[in-house]
Enzyme design. Structure first.
Site, PDB file in Angstrom:
ATOM      1  N   LYS A  92      -8.384  -1.172  10.009  1.00 56.68           N
ATOM      2  CA  LYS A  92      -7.388  -2.209   9.732  1.00 56.68           C
ATOM      3  C   LYS A  92      -6.479  -1.834   8.565  1.00 56.68           C
ATOM      4  O   LYS A  92      -5.253  -1.900   8.666  1.00 56.68           O
ATOM      5  CB  LYS A  92      -8.055  -3.545   9.338  1.00 56.68           C
ATOM      6  CG  LYS A  92      -8.992  -4.123  10.345  1.00 56.68           C
ATOM      7  CD  LYS A  92      -9.635  -5.420   9.829  1.00 56.68           C
ATOM      8  CE  LYS A  92     -10.480  -5.280   8.581  1.00 56.68           C
ATOM      9  NZ  LYS A  92     -11.716  -4.506   8.779  1.00 56.68           N
ATOM     10  N   THR A 152      -7.938  -8.330  -2.857  1.00 57.06           N
ATOM     11  CA  THR A 152      -8.738  -9.524  -3.147  1.00 57.06           C
ATOM     12  C   THR A 152     -10.179  -9.180  -3.517  1.00 57.06           C
ATOM     13  O   THR A 152     -10.955 -10.061  -3.871  1.00 57.06           O
ATOM     14  CB  THR A 152      -8.764 -10.463  -1.924  1.00 57.06           C
ATOM     15  OG1 THR A 152      -9.371  -9.760  -0.840  1.00 57.06           O
ATOM     16  CG2 THR A 152      -7.365 -10.909  -1.527  1.00 57.06           C
ATOM     17  N   HIS A 161     -10.218   2.990  -1.149  1.00 56.05           N
ATOM     18  CA  HIS A 161      -8.970   2.412  -0.649  1.00 56.05           C
ATOM     19  C   HIS A 161      -7.802   2.784  -1.557  1.00 56.05           C
ATOM     20  O   HIS A 161      -6.734   3.142  -1.098  1.00 56.05           O
ATOM     21  CB  HIS A 161      -9.095   0.882  -0.537  1.00 56.05           C
ATOM     22  CG  HIS A 161      -9.636   0.416   0.776  1.00 56.05           C
ATOM     23  ND1 HIS A 161      -9.147  -0.672   1.434  1.00 56.05           N
ATOM     24  CD2 HIS A 161     -10.620   0.913   1.563  1.00 56.05           C
ATOM     25  CE1 HIS A 161      -9.808  -0.836   2.564  1.00 56.05           C
ATOM     26  NE2 HIS A 161     -10.719   0.092   2.657  1.00 56.05           N
TER      27      HIS A 161
END
Lengths: 165, 165, 165
Positions: free
Chosen positions: A12, A32, A47
């Protein structure tokens, strides 16, 4: 506004980054995740490491609507991800319905190419514990709410997008 | 090379067998399951019982790349399934990234009509235990790696294929 | 007969109600849920509260085939849901294969616009306990059996239908 749904390790985030970076830099990334343990810290670092120059990163474990409102008009935006944000509010025992509603309002009026990542968590066996069931229900309702306001919804399978909307 | 993804009892294996047997016999079936308990032995027997004459079966719980390399050029091949193979390597504490990379190399150069079955396991609630999370992550990464090299990817739902790629 | 598959909170029931109420009232709703605890009673009340006038509700936690047979010809029907019905039979230690076969026979000969809701539960990690694995397998097999007899199969993602068949 494009919603990217999928399971764990379905690609994703990487796909959302590809879609956002089709537009010219700078891009805004709203994270988040909260690094409350080593495993999570590692995932966050992974990430971050993947993102190239040109990304501005904001952390918004709770006030996601506020962070999105601070993004300039026209700026490509990636929110990663709704499900962790929801989980942060549930653990803090906040009113998740009210928070979800406020978020949906803000995301429903995009001011640029916005890409929003969320997890699909409802396709396994009913969890044993009540908190996990509440979380699963809240995540499903939130996904429906945001999907209804999105112009495009993608369901990611093994790194590949299936167009749902 | 066609990758068939899906959940438990989604009809992946039966559909893969249908696709493979469109080509003339003999067909090669590479099984990765290990019968370490009665339940698993029963599942294996069920799968074997369904296959008609014309199938040659190889067992490859660990050296899957080697087994695939031994298959003659042009021979229809069914690999069932990647996720059990990964689980065997994880339980043996092998380097699954290296093993996955080697497998992807071999599957990426098909020498005939090859059909590969794998489980999608990332669409439920985040598992409680760390090993299950590691497995889920590794399975998702492996599926992405193989899907990227596949010419066709099918997502099976209740015995029916959805074309992802 | 249309089968609507999806995860928890994927909008299956609401979408099925929308599809059924395209046809003129009265509509028949067959509920399979049993309110054995407060959480379930609340879910049932929520579902009932959403349905407008014009719905006739039958409860069929076990004899679903009989309830469906009692529905008049041409009457729009919503069955919600197969997975709870299966779970009721499993908990009662009935022969679920025989019950599934009987149900499939009845659903395979629709006498009007029939909409059937079921859960997809096989896309998470393999459950630890044997009963959950048996349930997951039985649910998957039942979904395949009904999907094979359906004219349309929808996979619901965040309130949106993906057409599988």
């Amino acid at each position: 506004m494009t919603l990217l749904l999928g399971g764990a390790r379905s690609g994703k985030s990487a796909h959302a980054e590809q879609l956002a970076t089709v537009f010219p830099a700078p891009w805004t990334y709203i994270a988040t995740a909260q690094a409350y343990d080593d495993e999570m810290a590692e995932r966050i670092a992974l990430h971050r490491g993947r993102r190239v120059e040109g990304w501005e990163t904001l952390d918004a474990p709770l006030d996601l609507a506020g962070a999105i409102e601070s993004v300039p008009d026209g700026r490509p935006l990636l929110v990663d991800c709704l499900t962790l944000w929801l989980s942060n509010h549930l653990l803090a025992e906040h009113d998740v319905e009210r928070e979800s509603e406020r978020l949906a309002q803000v995301l429903g009026k995009p001011r640029g190419p916005w890409f929003v990542v969320a997890n699909e968590v409802g396709l396994g066996i009913v969890p044993d514990n009540a908190l996990a069931r509440r979380f699963r229900d809240a995540a499903g309702r939130l996904n429906q709410k945001i999907a209804a306001r999105a112009t495009h919804v993608l369901f990611m399978v093994a790194g590949l997008p299936m167009q749902v909307k």
